[in-house]
Motif scaffolding. Structure first.
Motif, PDB file in Angstrom:
ATOM      1  N   ALA A 172       0.790  -1.031  -0.006  1.00  0.00           N
ATOM      2  CA  ALA A 172      -0.294  -0.013   0.073  1.00  0.00           C
ATOM      3  C   ALA A 172       0.925   1.357  -0.074  1.00  0.00           C
ATOM      4  O   ALA A 172       0.419   2.185  -0.683  1.00  0.00           O
ATOM      5  CB  ALA A 172      -0.866  -0.076   1.105  1.00  0.00           C
ATOM      6  N   SER A 173       2.124   1.028   0.506  1.00  0.00           N
ATOM      7  CA  SER A 173       2.858   2.423   0.590  1.00  0.00           C
ATOM      8  C   SER A 173       3.422   2.927  -0.630  1.00  0.00           C
ATOM      9  O   SER A 173       3.593   4.098  -0.681  1.00  0.00           O
ATOM     10  CB  SER A 173       4.228   2.109   1.486  1.00  0.00           C
ATOM     11  OG  SER A 173       5.103   1.178   0.774  1.00  0.00           O
ATOM     12  N   ALA A 174       3.280   2.195  -1.730  1.00  0.00           N
ATOM     13  CA  ALA A 174       3.442   2.764  -3.000  1.00  0.00           C
ATOM     14  C   ALA A 174       2.640   3.805  -3.525  1.00  0.00           C
ATOM     15  O   ALA A 174       3.266   4.629  -4.195  1.00  0.00           O
ATOM     16  CB  ALA A 174       3.660   1.558  -4.105  1.00  0.00           C
ATOM     17  N   GLY A 175       1.489   3.950  -3.037  1.00  0.00           N
ATOM     18  CA  GLY A 175       0.631   5.042  -3.312  1.00  0.00           C
ATOM     19  C   GLY A 175       0.584   6.208  -2.523  1.00  0.00           C
ATOM     20  O   GLY A 175      -0.212   7.133  -2.473  1.00  0.00           O
ATOM     21  N   PHE A 176       1.658   6.314  -1.566  1.00  0.00           N
ATOM     22  CA  PHE A 176       1.641   7.260  -0.608  1.00  0.00           C
ATOM     23  C   PHE A 176       2.922   7.928  -0.442  1.00  0.00           C
ATOM     24  O   PHE A 176       3.714   7.496  -0.881  1.00  0.00           O
ATOM     25  CB  PHE A 176       1.185   6.766   0.862  1.00  0.00           C
ATOM     26  CG  PHE A 176      -0.225   6.451   0.925  1.00  0.00           C
ATOM     27  CD1 PHE A 176      -1.368   7.383   1.139  1.00  0.00           C
ATOM     28  CD2 PHE A 176      -0.562   4.967   0.734  1.00  0.00           C
ATOM     29  CE1 PHE A 176      -2.684   6.735   1.031  1.00  0.00           C
ATOM     30  CE2 PHE A 176      -1.851   4.609   0.554  1.00  0.00           C
ATOM     31  CZ  PHE A 176      -2.975   5.340   0.867  1.00  0.00           C
ATOM     32  N   ASP A 177       3.084   9.205   0.201  1.00  0.00           N
ATOM     33  CA  ASP A 177       4.083   9.955   0.327  1.00  0.00           C
ATOM     34  C   ASP A 177       4.802   9.663   1.758  1.00  0.00           C
ATOM     35  O   ASP A 177       5.948  10.096   1.870  1.00  0.00           O
ATOM     36  CB  ASP A 177       3.942  11.470   0.102  1.00  0.00           C
ATOM     37  CG  ASP A 177       3.431  11.625  -1.227  1.00  0.00           C
ATOM     38  OD1 ASP A 177       3.950  11.028  -2.301  1.00  0.00           O
ATOM     39  OD2 ASP A 177       2.288  12.367  -1.315  1.00  0.00           O
ATOM     40  N   LEU A 178       4.039   9.220   2.771  1.00  0.00           N
ATOM     41  CA  LEU A 178       4.648   8.902   4.037  1.00  0.00           C
ATOM     42  C   LEU A 178       3.625   7.657   4.500  1.00  0.00           C
ATOM     43  O   LEU A 178       2.755   7.809   4.452  1.00  0.00           O
ATOM     44  CB  LEU A 178       4.494  10.187   4.758  1.00  0.00           C
ATOM     45  CG  LEU A 178       5.105   9.726   6.217  1.00  0.00           C
ATOM     46  CD1 LEU A 178       6.472   9.371   6.479  1.00  0.00           C
ATOM     47  CD2 LEU A 178       4.679  11.274   7.185  1.00  0.00           C
ATOM     48  N   LEU A 179       4.482   6.648   5.218  1.00  0.00           N
ATOM     49  CA  LEU A 179       3.792   5.896   6.194  1.00  0.00           C
ATOM     50  C   LEU A 179       3.860   5.935   7.506  1.00  0.00           C
ATOM     51  O   LEU A 179       5.259   5.964   7.805  1.00  0.00           O
ATOM     52  CB  LEU A 179       4.093   4.291   5.520  1.00  0.00           C
ATOM     53  CG  LEU A 179       3.645   3.228   6.439  1.00  0.00           C
ATOM     54  CD1 LEU A 179       2.105   3.415   6.540  1.00  0.00           C
ATOM     55  CD2 LEU A 179       4.123   1.901   5.908  1.00  0.00           C
ATOM     56  N   VAL A 180       3.199   6.030   8.558  1.00  0.00           N
ATOM     57  CA  VAL A 180       3.358   6.330   9.934  1.00  0.00           C
ATOM     58  C   VAL A 180       3.056   4.963  10.693  1.00  0.00           C
ATOM     59  O   VAL A 180       2.004   4.596  10.382  1.00  0.00           O
ATOM     60  CB  VAL A 180       2.642   7.544  10.280  1.00  0.00           C
ATOM     61  CG1 VAL A 180       2.992   7.847  11.778  1.00  0.00           C
ATOM     62  CG2 VAL A 180       3.051   8.801   9.633  1.00  0.00           C
ATOM     63  N   ALA A 181       3.880   4.618  11.442  1.00  0.00           N
ATOM     64  CA  ALA A 181       3.506   3.415  12.479  1.00  0.00           C
ATOM     65  C   ALA A 181       4.105   3.601  13.948  1.00  0.00           C
ATOM     66  O   ALA A 181       5.024   4.321  13.755  1.00  0.00           O
ATOM     67  CB  ALA A 181       3.928   2.167  11.872  1.00  0.00           C
ATOM     68  N   GLY A 182       3.529   2.774  14.810  1.00  0.00           N
ATOM     69  CA  GLY A 182       3.996   2.857  16.033  1.00  0.00           C
ATOM     70  C   GLY A 182       4.742   1.582  16.466  1.00  0.00           C
ATOM     71  O   GLY A 182       5.296   0.919  15.603  1.00  0.00           O
ATOM     72  N   SER A 183       5.549   1.873  17.241  1.00  0.00           N
ATOM     73  CA  SER A 183       6.281   0.955  17.969  1.00  0.00           C
ATOM     74  C   SER A 183       5.620  -0.359  18.405  1.00  0.00           C
ATOM     75  O   SER A 183       4.395  -0.142  18.826  1.00  0.00           O
ATOM     76  CB  SER A 183       7.511   1.162  19.008  1.00  0.00           C
ATOM     77  OG  SER A 183       8.575   2.177  18.214  1.00  0.00           O
ATOM     78  N   ARG A 184       6.542  -1.413  18.925  1.00  0.00           N
ATOM     79  CA  ARG A 184       5.599  -2.545  19.612  1.00  0.00           C
ATOM     80  C   ARG A 184       5.353  -1.903  20.749  1.00  0.00           C
ATOM     81  O   ARG A 184       5.680  -1.211  21.471  1.00  0.00           O
ATOM     82  CB  ARG A 184       6.731  -3.545  19.571  1.00  0.00           C
ATOM     83  CG  ARG A 184       7.951  -3.499  20.289  1.00  0.00           C
ATOM     84  CD  ARG A 184       8.845  -4.695  20.406  1.00  0.00           C
ATOM     85  NE  ARG A 184       9.734  -4.783  21.197  1.00  0.00           N
ATOM     86  CZ  ARG A 184      10.947  -5.564  21.370  1.00  0.00           C
ATOM     87  NH1 ARG A 184      11.074  -6.265  20.325  1.00  0.00           N
ATOM     88  NH2 ARG A 184      11.864  -5.361  22.196  1.00  0.00           N
ATOM     89  N   GLY A 185       4.357  -2.771  21.173  1.00  0.00           N
ATOM     90  CA  GLY A 185       3.612  -2.195  22.614  1.00  0.00           C
ATOM     91  C   GLY A 185       4.195  -2.798  24.090  1.00  0.00           C
ATOM     92  O   GLY A 185       3.560  -2.865  24.947  1.00  0.00           O
TER      93      GLY A 185
END
Length: 308
Positions: free
Chosen positions: A246-259
């Motif tokens: 999915a990231s190929a269609g965006f300018d930035l991907l945001v994700a959290g660290s493990r819990g």
């Protein structure tokens, strides 16, 4: 994110980091506090008085020459924004500087071995990622070579699974999107692989997981409604592979660290460690926050492993 620490090493990956760091600084506007840092190796002093050895002086001179090139690439930044740091490794130097400057994000490039448009952490990048005291943005190879208009943040994807870490990622991602006038897309990936083998009830399990993911994704959309142009995306499959695709269609991907693990540290889990190797756009990994830790015992998660 206004306090932006950019790791520059004079290579193409340093150019990539600088290019994205400038995008973040531009979004922060007048409040931006960017720092472009190059870390050079600390060696044993020449004598007991701490006199700099000839080798150490040469390393410092080379670092200063590389910073001069960075100034040419980012002429809009003030001269005091460029610093050379002596440390035992790039990671330790950047971590120490991030703490002393109160950095909101550390921006680094990918390894020299990366395929164009993909991130493949080399030793320095991987060390910066592990246990970083601030958010870390990893920029894929070739980013600096894109036309300036293609580097603009017009769409921000957020890995979302309803966990406290994912909610933090949603908040930060929306803030970035608003600052850039960008669209925001929370992405939920339903992983239908069974956590443990069961002899019956698989269809009920699939239905429950899908329903929970859909509820959490709708709740995310309601939380940010009105703040930005929102597009809710549902996918099924391996979370790391689906998010990377999915990231190929965006300018930035945001994700959290493990819990779990130390507060305010970036900790790579099974999904995030694979994402940094596969994602096609800049990836922003957020550290755990105190709020995340306070809520983690009550969190019921489904959908993408956005904070694994």
């Amino acid at each position: 994110m206004r306090r932006i620490l950019i790791g520059f090493d004079g290579s193409e990956r340093g150019d990539d980091a600088l290019a994205f760091g400038r995008v973040l600084a531009n979004a922060a506007g007048a409040e931006a506090e960017p720092v472009v840092a190059i870390v050079y190796q600390a060696v044993v002093p020449k004598d007991s008085h701490g006199t700099e050895s000839d080798y150490q002086a040469r390393l410092r001179y080379e670092a200063e020459e590389q910073l001069a090139r960075a100034r040419e690439l980012a002429p809009e930044l003030p001269s005091e924004a460029f610093v050379a740091v002596r440390a035992s490794s790039p990671a330790s130097g950047l971590h120490r500087l991030a703490v002393s400057r109160g950095a909101d994000v550390v921006v680094v490039g990918s390894s020299h071995r990366s395929a164009l448009g993909r991130i493949w952490p080399g030793s320095a990048t991987e060390q910066v990622l592990h246990g970083a005291p601030a958010a870390v943005a990893v920029v894929p190879a070739g980013y600096a070579g894109k036309p300036e208009e293609e580097r603009a943040l017009r769409s921000v994807a957020i890995a979302y699974d309803g966990s406290p870490e994912a909610k933090n990622a949603l908040e930060q991602g929306v803030a970035i999107a608003v600052a850039n006038g960008a669209k925001v897309a929370p992405i939920s990936v339903v992983d239908l692989r069974m956590p443990t083998p069961i002899a019956y009830g698989y269809e009920q399990y699939v239905t429950a997981v899908r329903e929970l993911a859909a509820v959490e994704l709708r709740a995310a959309g309601e939380d940010v409604a009105g703040a930005a142009d929102v597009d809710l995306i549902e996918r099924e499959g391996d979370p790391a592979l689906e998010l990377a695709a999915a990231s190929a269609g965006f300018d930035l991907l945001v994700a959290g660290s493990r819990g779990y693990g130390p507060l305010r540290r970036v900790l790579l889990g099974s999904v995030s460690s694979r994402l940094v190797r596969e994602v096609s756009c800049p990836l922003l990994l957020l550290p755990r926050s105190a709020a995340d830790a306070g809520d983690e015992d009550d969190a019921v998660t489904g959908g993408a492993a956005a904070s694994a």
